[in-house]
Design a protein around this motif. Structure first.
Motif, mmCIF file in Angstrom:
data_model
loop_
_atom_site.group_PDB
_atom_site.id
_atom_site.type_symbol
_atom_site.label_atom_id
_atom_site.label_comp_id
_atom_site.label_asym_id
_atom_site.label_seq_id
_atom_site.Cartn_x
_atom_site.Cartn_y
_atom_site.Cartn_z
ATOM 1 N N LYS A 277 9.262 36.533 -23.613
ATOM 2 C CA LYS A 277 9.127 35.089 -23.436
ATOM 3 C C LYS A 277 7.698 34.751 -23.017
ATOM 4 O O LYS A 277 7.135 35.336 -22.101
ATOM 5 C CB LYS A 277 10.139 34.557 -22.418
ATOM 6 N N THR A 278 7.099 33.791 -23.726
ATOM 7 C CA THR A 278 5.744 33.338 -23.412
ATOM 8 C C THR A 278 5.735 31.822 -23.322
ATOM 9 O O THR A 278 6.555 31.136 -23.934
ATOM 10 C CB THR A 278 4.728 33.798 -24.476
ATOM 11 N N VAL A 279 4.783 31.320 -22.532
ATOM 12 C CA VAL A 279 4.682 29.883 -22.289
ATOM 13 C C VAL A 279 3.471 29.332 -23.042
ATOM 14 O O VAL A 279 2.357 29.862 -22.919
ATOM 15 C CB VAL A 279 4.538 29.592 -20.778
ATOM 16 N N PRO A 280 3.638 28.281 -23.825
ATOM 17 C CA PRO A 280 2.510 27.681 -24.526
ATOM 18 C C PRO A 280 1.392 27.273 -23.568
ATOM 19 O O PRO A 280 1.642 26.811 -22.451
ATOM 20 C CB PRO A 280 3.126 26.454 -25.206
ATOM 21 N N GLY A 281 0.159 27.475 -24.008
ATOM 22 C CA GLY A 281 -1.010 27.125 -23.202
ATOM 23 C C GLY A 281 -1.639 28.308 -22.512
ATOM 24 O O GLY A 281 -2.784 28.244 -22.062
ATOM 25 N N GLY A 282 -0.904 29.413 -22.404
ATOM 26 C CA GLY A 282 -1.455 30.615 -21.791
ATOM 27 C C GLY A 282 -2.187 31.465 -22.811
ATOM 28 O O GLY A 282 -2.323 31.111 -23.980
ATOM 29 N N SER A 283 -2.656 32.625 -22.353
ATOM 30 C CA SER A 283 -3.364 33.547 -23.245
ATOM 31 C C SER A 283 -3.011 34.974 -22.853
ATOM 32 O O SER A 283 -2.325 35.212 -21.863
ATOM 33 C CB SER A 283 -4.881 33.327 -23.169
ATOM 34 N N SER A 317 -1.602 30.969 -27.237
ATOM 35 C CA SER A 317 -2.617 32.006 -27.393
ATOM 36 C C SER A 317 -2.122 33.381 -26.968
ATOM 37 O O SER A 317 -2.850 34.362 -27.068
ATOM 38 C CB SER A 317 -3.872 31.637 -26.575
ATOM 39 N N VAL A 318 -0.895 33.475 -26.427
ATOM 40 C CA VAL A 318 -0.333 34.777 -26.087
ATOM 41 C C VAL A 318 0.105 35.452 -27.377
ATOM 42 O O VAL A 318 0.973 34.950 -28.089
ATOM 43 C CB VAL A 318 0.855 34.642 -25.114
ATOM 44 N N LYS A 319 -0.481 36.591 -27.683
ATOM 45 C CA LYS A 319 -0.231 37.274 -28.949
ATOM 46 C C LYS A 319 0.857 38.332 -28.761
ATOM 47 O O LYS A 319 0.794 39.141 -27.841
ATOM 48 C CB LYS A 319 -1.513 37.914 -29.469
ATOM 49 N N VAL A 338 19.705 37.846 -33.811
ATOM 50 C CA VAL A 338 18.271 38.162 -33.786
ATOM 51 C C VAL A 338 17.509 36.845 -33.924
ATOM 52 O O VAL A 338 17.605 36.172 -34.954
ATOM 53 C CB VAL A 338 17.874 39.132 -34.913
ATOM 54 N N ASN A 339 16.753 36.491 -32.890
ATOM 55 C CA ASN A 339 16.036 35.216 -32.861
ATOM 56 C C ASN A 339 14.562 35.499 -32.595
ATOM 57 O O ASN A 339 14.167 35.829 -31.474
ATOM 58 C CB ASN A 339 16.628 34.327 -31.760
ATOM 59 N N LEU A 340 13.752 35.367 -33.644
ATOM 60 C CA LEU A 340 12.317 35.660 -33.550
ATOM 61 C C LEU A 340 11.561 34.345 -33.683
ATOM 62 O O LEU A 340 11.125 33.951 -34.770
ATOM 63 C CB LEU A 340 11.902 36.661 -34.639
ATOM 64 N N ASN A 341 11.404 33.649 -32.563
ATOM 65 C CA ASN A 341 10.834 32.305 -32.542
ATOM 66 C C ASN A 341 9.384 32.386 -32.072
ATOM 67 O O ASN A 341 9.074 32.227 -30.891
ATOM 68 C CB ASN A 341 11.663 31.413 -31.614
ATOM 69 N N CYS A 342 8.478 32.651 -33.011
ATOM 70 C CA CYS A 342 7.065 32.870 -32.694
ATOM 71 C C CYS A 342 6.263 31.597 -32.911
ATOM 72 O O CYS A 342 6.649 30.711 -33.686
ATOM 73 C CB CYS A 342 6.495 33.991 -33.567
ATOM 74 N N SER A 343 5.121 31.493 -32.248
ATOM 75 C CA SER A 343 4.238 30.335 -32.399
ATOM 76 C C SER A 343 3.490 30.437 -33.722
ATOM 77 O O SER A 343 3.561 31.449 -34.427
ATOM 78 C CB SER A 343 3.270 30.261 -31.230
ATOM 79 N N SER A 344 2.705 29.419 -34.055
ATOM 80 C CA SER A 344 2.077 29.358 -35.378
ATOM 81 C C SER A 344 1.096 30.502 -35.659
ATOM 82 O O SER A 344 0.983 30.922 -36.819
ATOM 83 C CB SER A 344 1.387 28.003 -35.572
ATOM 84 N N PRO A 345 0.385 31.086 -34.675
ATOM 85 C CA PRO A 345 -0.426 32.257 -35.016
ATOM 86 C C PRO A 345 0.414 33.445 -35.480
ATOM 87 O O PRO A 345 -0.084 34.330 -36.174
ATOM 88 C CB PRO A 345 -1.149 32.578 -33.699
ATOM 89 N N ASN A 372 7.549 32.263 -38.062
ATOM 90 C CA ASN A 372 6.221 32.891 -38.006
ATOM 91 C C ASN A 372 6.291 34.355 -37.545
ATOM 92 O O ASN A 372 5.420 34.831 -36.819
ATOM 93 C CB ASN A 372 5.292 32.112 -37.064
ATOM 94 N N ALA A 373 7.323 35.053 -37.968
ATOM 95 C CA ALA A 373 7.505 36.457 -37.581
ATOM 96 C C ALA A 373 7.221 37.365 -38.771
ATOM 97 O O ALA A 373 7.706 37.114 -39.887
ATOM 98 C CB ALA A 373 8.915 36.687 -37.065
ATOM 99 N N HIS A 374 6.461 38.422 -38.526
ATOM 100 C CA HIS A 374 6.021 39.320 -39.601
ATOM 101 C C HIS A 374 6.311 40.765 -39.203
ATOM 102 O O HIS A 374 6.013 41.181 -38.071
ATOM 103 C CB HIS A 374 4.523 39.155 -39.857
ATOM 104 N N GLY A 375 6.883 41.507 -40.154
ATOM 105 C CA GLY A 375 7.178 42.893 -39.845
ATOM 106 C C GLY A 375 8.051 43.543 -40.893
ATOM 107 O O GLY A 375 8.054 43.155 -42.061
#
Length: 389
Positions: A277-283, A317-319, A338-345, A372-375
């Motif tokens: 889990k990541t929060v938008p706005g962080g890095s 910005s958290v990759k 399976v829930n892969l909810n990634c940000s736009s990067p 936005n999940a790749h693999g």
């Protein structure tokens, strides 16, 4: 014959010196909290006896053992055990250490803290432990609820065979510690207890949690920013919110986590299984994360990456990269397993391999969601066809 007698006489003089030298620094001094005035009646504050006994054990030469005898309840109002210590200290905790009532509590951040003590061993021998009296605190979610145990800047910790019950907030916090092991720990709080994480790990390296059972009202284990080479093995979680990486990036922080290996763990009735889990706005980043050989029983979100934690998903910005989910088997309480909810990067190098997650309810099917999940997907059910290469 004369040569043999001469050699025997020489050894007779030399051997005592050798023995003395070998024993230098290896004495094991014993300190008992009862001898320092602890009552162990569950009512009298035994704080000063504990602090004095620990101080003596800490200052000893070589090794020392601090004994907290079985069969008693020691009420301790608020304690800070601080080093550095000249001795390698073993705490034999066979009694029960209990917190004061909420009305009598002097703690705001932490109830018991251990700071700057290296090579410390705490062994409950499957008898001793801590009782935080959390039930009176849980009724007041706006109160400044103290966390239970706080280990800060302690290297070479070995904490084992303990029972930890009903913390007002999180149970065990590990901060800026290295090369430490927690094993055979039993943590038990109600499913509805707020913010009662089992373990919170932050800014620490080479931490192992193994052969433990955690029942809580929040994350069983949370691996937070600045943590590297974390191993979690043979842990049973439930109830609780699963094992989480994060949350990362809260308050726009730069949080980095890598080389986390979670293996042979079981989730029973948890709201999540393996979560990032990541929060938008962080890095920062979460990478080189492996979850493998995982057993699921009625888990709501068995596999989840949530890059919009508590905030509507936006760019972050958290990759997230190089995450492996291998050998998951069991049941999902929700349709989306399976829930892969990634940000736009995007999240990259996600591997799903040899997984079989079916619905708890007979006749239902499990599904998946990607953003936005790749693999790569191999031998996995549900198929997660939305994961792009």
């Amino acid at each position: 014959m004369q040569g043999f007698i001469a050699l025997a006489l020489i050894l007779g003089f030399v051997s005592p010196c050798l023995c003395t030298r070998m024993n230098v620094g290896t004495e094991n001094a014993i300190y008992n909290v009862i001898q320092y005035g602890a009552r162990g009646d569950g009512i009298t504050d035994d704080l000063q006896a504990f602090v004095s006994a620990f101080s003596s054990a800490c200052k000893a030469a070589g090794m020392s053992t601090l004994i907290i005898p079985a069969g008693k309840k020691y009420m301790v109002s608020k304690a800070n055990f601080s080093g550095p210590c000249s001795a390698r200290v073993l705490i034999q905790l066979e009694g029960q250490i209990v917190a004061p009532s909420r009305a009598a509590s002097k703690s705001k951040l932490y109830w018991i803290s251990v700071k700057y003590v290296n090579e410390l061993t705490i062994d409950g021998n499957n008898k001793g432990g801590f009782h935080g009296g959390g039930r009176t605190w849980w009724q007041c979610p706006t109160c400044d609820r103290p966390k239970m145990l706080f280990f800060h800047s302690c290297n070479g910790l070995n904490v084992r065979n303990l029972r930890i019950l009903n913390s007002p907030k999180s149970h065990v916090s590990v901060n800026m510690c290295n090369h430490s092991t927690f094993s055979h720990i039993s943590i038990n709080s109600a499913a509805a207890s707020p913010n009662t994480d089992g373990f919170d790990i932050s800014r620490s390296n080479n931490i192992s949690i193994e052969n433990s059972k955690i029942r809580s009202g929040d994350d069983c284990i949370a691996v937070n920013g600045g943590s590297f080479f974390i191993n979690i093995t043979r842990v049973t979680c439930g109830p609780g919110h699963g094992i989480s990486i994060g949350s990362l990036g809260r308050n726009r922080l730069n949080d980095k986590v890598s080389d986390v290996h979670i293996r042979n763990c079981t989730f029973i009735g948890t709201t999540n299984g393996a979560r990032i889990k990541t929060v938008p706005g962080g890095s920062g980043y979460a990478r080189q994360i492996t979850f493998e050989q995982i057993i699921l029983s009625n888990v709501k979100n068995p596999i989840i990456i949530d890059q919009g934690y508590k905030i509507s998903p936006t760019d972050t910005s958290v990759k997230v990269s190089s995450v492996t989910y291998r050998g998951f088997i069991g049941t999902s309480a929700s349709k989306i397993a399976v829930n892969l909810n990634c940000s736009s990067p995007g999240c990259f190098n996600i591997l799903l391999d040899q997984n079989n997650i079916v619905a708890t309810q007979a006749g239902k099917k499990t599904s998946f969601f990607c953003r936005n999940a790749h693999g790569t997907v191999r031998n996995t059910f549900p198929n997660v066809s939305c994961l792009s290469s």
